[in-house]
Structure formats: C-alpha cells, structure tokens
Design an enzyme around this catalytic site. Structure first.
Site, PDB file in Angstrom:
ATOM      1  N   SER A  91       0.655  -1.285  -0.124  1.00 59.12           N
ATOM      2  CA  SER A  91       0.135   0.009   0.059  1.00 59.12           C
ATOM      3  C   SER A  91       0.776   1.202   0.064  1.00 59.12           C
ATOM      4  CB  SER A  91      -1.329  -0.114   1.089  1.00 59.12           C
ATOM      5  OG  SER A  91      -0.381  -0.643   2.303  1.00 59.12           O
ATOM      6  N   ASP A 133       4.853   2.609  16.795  1.00 58.01           N
ATOM      7  CA  ASP A 133       3.563   2.049  16.613  1.00 58.01           C
ATOM      8  C   ASP A 133       2.638   2.940  15.774  1.00 58.01           C
ATOM      9  OD1 ASP A 133       1.445   0.113  18.090  1.00 58.01           O
ATOM     10  OD2 ASP A 133       0.697   2.115  18.372  1.00 58.01           O
ATOM     11  N   GLY A 134       2.010   2.243  14.856  1.00 60.15           N
ATOM     12  CA  GLY A 134       1.126   2.948  13.799  1.00 60.15           C
ATOM     13  C   GLY A 134       0.092   3.646  14.461  1.00 60.15           C
ATOM     14  N   ASP A 154      -4.088  -1.261   8.670  1.00 61.66           N
ATOM     15  CA  ASP A 154      -4.214  -2.534   8.386  1.00 61.66           C
ATOM     16  C   ASP A 154      -2.989  -3.555   8.991  1.00 61.66           C
ATOM     17  OD1 ASP A 154      -3.895  -4.795   6.377  1.00 61.66           O
ATOM     18  OD2 ASP A 154      -2.201  -3.845   5.214  1.00 61.66           O
TER      19      ASP A 154
END
Length: 253
Positions: A91, A133-134, A154
């Site tokens: 992505s 950490d997203g 995701d």
C-alpha cells in the site's frame, strides 16, 4: 507484532481487495487540486518480490494477484500502480504511485527489518517514515496537515486484542479528524473473529461503508476465506466501484 512479515502473504487475494479499493479512493481524492495527507499505520516494507523464498513458500499470490489481475481494466488505478513498480507494490507504493508531489505521506512500521526496507524504498521528499507503533503515531498526527486525506489501518491481527482495541481507537481518531477518510482492513476467517469488532465499529459509525469479498483459501488449512474494509467518510462516488470489485472476486468456472 514484531514477528509478522507481509512478504509471506504479499499479493494474496486480500491484498488485491484492499489495494484496489485504496487505489480507487486515492483516485477520487486527487481529482481536486488541493493537497492531502496519507497516513498508514502498518506499512510493511513497501515493495515485495513475489519470487522471494518467503513468498514462494506460501504461494498466496497464486490465488491473488496472479489469478485476478486480468479481471481489471488496464486503466484502473490499481493496475496503473502495479505497472509503475518492478515488484508487487504494498500500500505505501500504491500511494506513492498515485499521489502527487504536493501531498504528504506518513508511513509507520514497527518491525526493524521491515522498517529498514521501507525507509530504503520510500525516499521521496514528501514521504515521512517512522519506526513506531502506527496507531499511536496516527493519534499524534491527527488532525494532519493538510487536513484533507486518507488513513489506511492494516494490522496483522495476530495480536487478539487488536480486534477489541480498534473500535475505541477509531472513535478517538475521528473525534480529532472528523473529515478524514479512514479505511480499516480486516480478515474474514473461518472463526469469524472479526464479527464483534465489526459490530462495534458499525454501531459507533453507522454511516461508514462496509465492503467484503469472499475467496477460496490460499492453500489447504488456510483460515482466511475473505477480506473486509470498513471506510469512514468514503469519498463521494466510491460506492459504484464496489459492484465492480464484486465481479472481480466472483467465482468463475
């Protein structure tokens, strides 16, 4: 999760579903000249060699992009993004292929090896990468500048509490960024583990778009039998494209 590497699953049927709808959404958003922000919480390495030993071990791309690519028209934004890369684009690479120099990308990846590859691959001036950490990064960025934009969430879902944490996290994000398009991908497993999460998301965001497709298991014993996307603030005009995606994944003899 620090053990997860998407190369084992790159190009599978869920990737086709996720990346095709992402590409279509970005196509709609970039029709206006105003710049936008793109945020990705679990970016992976960006590009994937489907001939690599890890991908060859699972052969998930056989039931995914290799089986489904010819069902898209040549001018579909997903196919354009594929042709712009030497390897299969994750992505982040889909986004960089379709976005413009005035747009800003924020890509988070926690896995050290995956992040190193991501940073090496995604080196455009308007791309920012983060080894953190997203979900926490997204909270800190919202509302982003520019305020228009899209976020892709995701996770691997290999950590079970991701299913329970995401509804609360999304509520917090949308309070801070009420105009952002937020796309949450989830796997449809034989266990139906996603069902309570989806019910909670839908209850909190009744106007969101939900799109699911089903497909055969990639191999014997594989538990994933479908892919789902939950989209808050979907771009205007996106709904008709869902019917086309349904035809891509329909069973054919």
């Amino acid at each position: 999760m620090l053990s997860y590497q998407h190369i084992y699953h790159a190009g599978n049927a869920a990737d086709v579903h996720k990346h095709a709808l992402l590409a279509t959404a970005l196509e709609y958003l970039t029709q206006k000249p105003k710049p936008l922000s793109y945020i990705e919480t679990h970016a992976g390495r960006g590009l994937y060699d489907l001939q690599a030993p890890e991908a060859a071990k699972t052969k998930e791309a056989t039931q995914g992009i290799e089986r489904l690519q010819n069902r898209f028209p040549a001018d579909h934004p997903y196919i354009r993004a594929l042709k712009a890369q030497l390897h299969y684009p994750g992505s982040p690479a889909i986004a960089t292929a379709l976005l413009r120099p005035q747009d800003t990308l924020h890509l988070a990846e926690l896995h050290p090896k995956e992040y190193a590859a991501l940073r090496h691959t995604m080196r455009a001036p308007n791309v920012h990468t983060y080894q953190q950490d997203g979900l926490a990064l997204a909270q800190s960025l919202c509302p982003p500048t520019p305020r228009r934009g899209l976020m892709l969430v995701d996770p691997s879902y290999e950590v079970k509490d991701e299913y329970t944490a995401l509804p609360r996290w999304l509520t917090a994000v949308t309070r801070k960024w009420n105009v952002g398009v937020v796309m949450i991908w989830y796997p449809i497993l034989t266990s139906q583990a996603h069902a309570p999460m989806l019910a909670a998301l839908t209850a909190a965001h009744p106007d969101a778009l939900v799109h699911e497709v089903r497909f055969p298991p990639a191999r014997d014993g594989h538990r994933m039998i479908g892919s789902g996307l939950f989209v808050v603030n979907p771009p205007y005009g996106l709904k008709p494209d869902l019917a086309f995606l349904d035809t891509v994944f329909e069973t054919r003899t």
